[in-house]
Design an enzyme around this catalytic site. Structure first.
Site, PDB file in Angstrom:
ATOM      1  N   ASP A 128       0.865  -1.181   0.000  1.00 31.21           N
ATOM      2  CA  ASP A 128       0.000   0.000   0.000  1.00 31.21           C
ATOM      3  C   ASP A 128       0.897   1.225   0.000  1.00 31.21           C
ATOM      4  O   ASP A 128       1.803   1.342   0.840  1.00 31.21           O
ATOM      5  CB  ASP A 128      -0.900  -0.002   1.241  1.00 31.21           C
ATOM      6  N   GLU A 147      -1.715  -1.207  -5.776  1.00 32.30           N
ATOM      7  CA  GLU A 147      -2.907  -0.486  -6.206  1.00 32.30           C
ATOM      8  C   GLU A 147      -2.555   0.475  -7.331  1.00 32.30           C
ATOM      9  O   GLU A 147      -1.528   1.154  -7.281  1.00 32.30           O
ATOM     10  CB  GLU A 147      -3.492   0.288  -5.021  1.00 32.30           C
ATOM     11  N   ASP A 153      -2.935   0.981   7.210  1.00 31.19           N
ATOM     12  CA  ASP A 153      -2.076   0.723   6.055  1.00 31.19           C
ATOM     13  C   ASP A 153      -1.777  -0.763   5.878  1.00 31.19           C
ATOM     14  O   ASP A 153      -1.784  -1.279   4.755  1.00 31.19           O
ATOM     15  CB  ASP A 153      -0.769   1.513   6.196  1.00 31.19           C
TER      16      ASP A 153
END
Length: 374
Positions: A182, A266, A348
């Protein structure tokens, strides 16, 4: 077999510096002149100009007695500038870039020499119109003889040579390890294993020194040699910040690719996010876009997998244990407890776990390389 660029710093002699300055000027002039002509032809006469027409216009330009100085340098870099311009227009027409802009005198300068305009002999580079080899600081051996050479000068006054060579990537040994990451600002990336990378914040680290140098520059008279010296100091500090940031990005991306067979990340809309005036500087300093780009090509070279999940996937709001999804979870909340399974989450790390799960699910469903999992 693929192409790879090897970039080195070099230190030109006085004669080479004068030749390169003249070459940069001719390349910039021709690029801007043809760009203005193409723009006028399209908007005034409705004519779409292709590369062949632009090349003919260059021939007419060099025949003009007023521009005879264009013949004092190698014609190859000048011709290559039109090829670069054609590529810029192609990217614009296909929606990948904005309309080509004019080259500026005080910005980064570059010139590309094709195989007919340089010679690679005994590990040395000779460019057209120069008898002496470039004094290159070789940090590593190129993988093959270069097919083209691009010489550039940045705003800090440093010279670089980039060689395009044939490169054969070698697959790395298979590892039985996968990871989800992340991206963030407090930490550049957080892994599903709970590792937090930290954030060196190079822009913030040199903020005071940069402000001081910019203040000193603003006090100098426009056009004076003292202002030019102050401007060079500012450019050198900017270059140092950029180099530090790029070095950290390379080390982080290489570490992730070396240690993991599959990396899930992502896909963020960095261009859209950077429009936020409160976070723009921090996002730019985090270098997210370049980080993902490096993961892509390094994974391809090592024959490992990089899976990008959909940017709208609720990785932070979703419980990695039971799948409960919050309707709203402000950025100020860094830890939360799932109301369904009562699991305590670090925001996170939980997001990284969800990214890993979604990425592996997408990979299992047939997404390969840079596949996207919804």
């Amino acid at each position: 077999m693929t192409k790879r660029a090897y970039k080195y710093r070099f230190y030109p002699t006085f004669e080479q510096e004068q030749l390169l300055a003249q070459t940069f000027g001719c390349v910039r002039f021709v690029y801007n002149h043809i760009l203005r002509w193409r723009t006028d032809e399209y908007y005034k006469n409705g004519n779409s100009v292709n590369y062949n027409a632009a090349s003919k216009q260059l021939t007419e330009l060099k025949k003009n007695p007023e521009y005879q100085w264009l013949n004092d340098v190698s014609s190859v870099p000048i011709q290559q500038s039109l090829r670069h311009q054609q590529t810029s227009f192609k990217n614009f027409w296909e929606g990948r870039a904005k309309y080509p802009t004019f080259k500026k005198r005080h910005a980064k300068q570059s010139a590309t020499f094709a195989s007919s305009a340089f010679k690679f002999k005994d590990g040395q580079i000779f460019i057209a119109k120069s008898k002496e080899p470039l004094s290159i600081r070789w940090s590593r051996e190129p993988s093959s003889e270069p097919s083209s050479v691009t010489i550039s000068k940045d705003r800090a006054g440093r010279y670089f040579v980039s060689m395009l060579c044939e490169f054969e990537a070698k697959a790395m040994p298979i590892r039985n390890k996968t990871v989800g990451i992340d991206l963030g600002l407090n930490d550049l990336f957080i892994t599903s294993d709970g590792e937090k990378s930290g954030n060196p914040r190079y822009t913030k680290r040199y903020k005071q020194k940069l402000a001081y140098l910019q203040c000193q520059m603003s006090k100098k008279q426009e056009g004076s040699s003292n202002r030019a010296k102050a401007k060079l100091k500012v450019a050198r500090l900017h270059a140092k910040i950029a180099d530090c940031r790029m070095d950290a990005t390379h080390k982080a991306s290489r570490k992730l690719i070396n240690e993991n067979q599959v990396v899930c990340v992502e896909s963020l809309n960095v261009k859209g996010m950077i429009k936020n005036p409160k976070l723009a500087k921090h996002i730019a300093d985090a270098n997210w876009g370049e980080f993902v780009r490096q993961l892509q090509y390094k994974a391809e070279w090592a024959e490992r997998e990089l899976v990008q999940i959909d940017r709208f996937f609720p990785s932070s709001k979703r419980c990695s244990g039971c799948g409960f999804v919050h309707e709203s979870l402000p950025l100020s909340i860094r830890e939360w407890e799932c109301p369904e399974c009562k699991t305590h989450h670090d925001r996170d790390i939980n997001a990284a776990l969800n990214i890993k799960t979604a990425g592996l699910a997408g990979l299992a469903c047939g997404a390969t390389g840079t596949g996207v999992a919804a």
